[in-house]
Scaffold this motif. Structure first.
Motif, PDB file in Angstrom:
ATOM      1  N   THR A 173       0.961  -1.309  -0.181  1.00 49.32           N
ATOM      2  CA  THR A 173       0.217   0.058   0.077  1.00 49.32           C
ATOM      3  C   THR A 173       0.999   1.280  -0.175  1.00 49.32           C
ATOM      4  O   THR A 173       2.145   1.064   0.277  1.00 49.32           O
ATOM      5  N   GLU A 174       0.430   2.389  -0.234  1.00 49.37           N
ATOM      6  CA  GLU A 174       0.967   3.754  -0.282  1.00 49.37           C
ATOM      7  C   GLU A 174       1.959   3.888   1.068  1.00 49.37           C
ATOM      8  O   GLU A 174       2.913   4.071   1.265  1.00 49.37           O
TER       9      GLU A 174
ATOM     10  N   ALA B 213       6.518   3.798   4.565  1.00 51.95           N
ATOM     11  CA  ALA B 213       7.192   3.340   5.692  1.00 51.95           C
ATOM     12  C   ALA B 213       8.604   2.627   5.252  1.00 51.95           C
ATOM     13  O   ALA B 213       9.578   2.991   6.237  1.00 51.95           O
ATOM     14  N   LEU B 214       8.468   1.807   4.310  1.00 45.97           N
ATOM     15  CA  LEU B 214       9.757   0.966   4.010  1.00 45.97           C
ATOM     16  C   LEU B 214      10.905   2.161   3.588  1.00 45.97           C
ATOM     17  O   LEU B 214      11.960   2.027   3.640  1.00 45.97           O
ATOM     18  N   ALA B 215      10.291   2.927   2.624  1.00 46.45           N
ATOM     19  CA  ALA B 215      11.291   4.093   2.166  1.00 46.45           C
ATOM     20  C   ALA B 215      11.991   4.955   3.272  1.00 46.45           C
ATOM     21  O   ALA B 215      12.921   5.278   3.292  1.00 46.45           O
TER      22      ALA B 215
ATOM     23  N   ALA C  45       4.527   4.057  -6.029  1.00 47.39           N
ATOM     24  CA  ALA C  45       4.279   4.729  -4.656  1.00 47.39           C
ATOM     25  C   ALA C  45       5.654   4.699  -3.867  1.00 47.39           C
ATOM     26  O   ALA C  45       5.940   5.758  -3.274  1.00 47.39           O
ATOM     27  N   PHE C  46       6.334   3.579  -4.149  1.00 44.67           N
ATOM     28  CA  PHE C  46       7.925   3.581  -3.641  1.00 44.67           C
ATOM     29  C   PHE C  46       8.642   4.848  -4.138  1.00 44.67           C
ATOM     30  O   PHE C  46       9.593   5.285  -3.403  1.00 44.67           O
TER      31      PHE C  46
ATOM     32  N   ALA D 215       7.858   7.710  -5.317  1.00 42.93           N
ATOM     33  CA  ALA D 215       7.572   8.834  -4.665  1.00 42.93           C
ATOM     34  C   ALA D 215       7.969   8.973  -3.444  1.00 42.93           C
ATOM     35  O   ALA D 215       8.382  10.113  -3.052  1.00 42.93           O
ATOM     36  N   ALA D 216       7.792   7.933  -2.571  1.00 39.83           N
ATOM     37  CA  ALA D 216       8.351   8.023  -1.152  1.00 39.83           C
ATOM     38  C   ALA D 216       9.615   8.141  -0.893  1.00 39.83           C
ATOM     39  O   ALA D 216      10.132   9.019  -0.314  1.00 39.83           O
ATOM     40  N   TRP D 217      10.413   7.349  -1.885  1.00 46.58           N
ATOM     41  CA  TRP D 217      11.848   7.598  -1.830  1.00 46.58           C
ATOM     42  C   TRP D 217      12.311   9.266  -2.469  1.00 46.58           C
ATOM     43  O   TRP D 217      13.334   9.785  -1.723  1.00 46.58           O
ATOM     44  N   GLN D 218      11.606   9.818  -3.199  1.00 41.68           N
ATOM     45  CA  GLN D 218      11.878  10.969  -3.368  1.00 41.68           C
ATOM     46  C   GLN D 218      11.674  11.981  -2.227  1.00 41.68           C
ATOM     47  O   GLN D 218      12.492  12.936  -1.812  1.00 41.68           O
ATOM     48  N   ARG D 219      10.731  11.716  -1.636  1.00 36.41           N
ATOM     49  CA  ARG D 219      10.173  12.628  -0.376  1.00 36.41           C
ATOM     50  C   ARG D 219      11.221  12.499   0.567  1.00 36.41           C
ATOM     51  O   ARG D 219      11.614  13.385   1.085  1.00 36.41           O
ATOM     52  N   HIS D 220      11.886  11.132   0.805  1.00 35.24           N
ATOM     53  CA  HIS D 220      12.558  11.080   2.056  1.00 35.24           C
ATOM     54  C   HIS D 220      14.053  11.200   1.922  1.00 35.24           C
ATOM     55  O   HIS D 220      14.886  11.230   2.629  1.00 35.24           O
TER      56      HIS D 220
END
Length: 295
Positions: free
Chosen positions: A92-93, A98-100, A122-123, A125-130
């Motif tokens: 899920t997003e 959480a994984l990123a 989703a991952f 986008a999350a990796w970019q954010r973090h």
């Protein structure tokens, strides 16, 4: 969901003890995880690179935790064979975020992610954010499953044969060319790959009536009842003559004869020729996947 819900592992046997049943419960979407971990288990932890492989399991709430070995209650997992991409199962997003966050917090260096389309997006986008790293969509792929095998007509002249001892050099050369044409790094040393394939007998050539090899296709080891057709390759100057389709049919037949319950393959969605070919053979779409590169 707190990031420390993920349980990180550095041993393939422990990973399979925890997540093996989960992966086998849905062999088609988990096909890459099943075949890569089987190769790591049988051929050693460094067949894809010098660094140790990395794994993670996300238990269901109340499922297996640290110190337990039960493989029930798993809702997601991932593997990575550095220096290659992260490969998570569907997330899920919130799970992807959480994984990123966890991996970024540990300052892991990831070159990219490969997963089902929604999870990969989703991952990424999350990796970019973090991390602030740029994520670029590199490739869109489609997973197919064999429905009913159909032989495309006309069958080109020649026949299929298993690649043998005398074919090691040709196999290594075509493996390098296949990876180059696909824009992929060599995941294995080409000669080691060829040697292993000869020992397993799981690559077929299509040869013309003169005995010259004109195309190849291989198959993964059978895991959880499924086999995946891989490495379908015809040299550029020999394409358009039906060789790839003919050898894919024969590899598929061999997989079925070995007792495979499912026969799968991936195609690049940017290549309409191969997508059309495999559907004519009898393969039907299962789901779409994507690969992102991180800059």
């Amino acid at each position: 969901m707190p990031s420390d819900d993920w349980y990180l592992i550095d041993d393939v046997d422990e990973f399979l003890a925890r997540a093996g049943e989960f992966l086998r419960s849905r062999p088609a979407p988990h096909t890459v995880h099943l075949t890569v971990t089987e190769n790591l288990r049988s051929s050693g932890s460094h067949i894809y690179g010098d660094a140790d492989p990395e794994f993670g399991v996300l238990p269901e709430k109340g499922g297996a935790r640290e110190g337990e070995t039960a493989d029930t209650g798993v809702r997601a997992a991932f593997f990575r064979t550095p220096p290659h991409t992260l490969n998570p199962t569907p997330l899920t997003e919130d799970e992807a975020d959480a994984l990123a966050a966890l991996l970024a917090g540990q300052r892991r260096e990831l070159p990219g992610v490969f997963a089902d389309r929604d999870t990969a997006a989703a991952f990424a986008a999350a990796w970019q954010r973090h991390t602030g790293a740029e994520a670029v969509l590199r490739e869109r792929m489609r997973l197919y499953r064999l429905d009913e095998l159909t032989v495309p007509q006309p069958v080109p002249p020649g026949r299929a044969r298993v690649a043998g001892e005398a074919d090691r050099k040709q196999l290594a050369q075509w493996f390098e060319e296949f990876c180059r044409d696909a824009g992929e790094p060599l995941l294995r040393d080409a000669q080691e790959w060829a040697d292993e394939r000869v020992e397993r007998g799981d690559v077929m050539f299509w040869q013309d009536p003169d005995g010259t090899a004109v195309a190849m296709a291989g198959a993964t080891v059978k895991v959880a009842g499924q086999v995946r057709v891989v490495g379908v390759y015809t040299p550029a100057h020999l394409r358009g003559r039906g060789y790839a389709g003919a050898v894919t049919v024969e590899v598929t037949r061999a997989a079925l004869a070995s007792g495979a319950e499912e026969v799968l393959l991936f195609t690049d969605l940017a290549n309409p020729t191969s997508n059309g070919l495999y559907q004519r053979i009898g393969y039907r779409p299962v789901s779409d996947f994507a690969k992102y590169d991180f800059g």
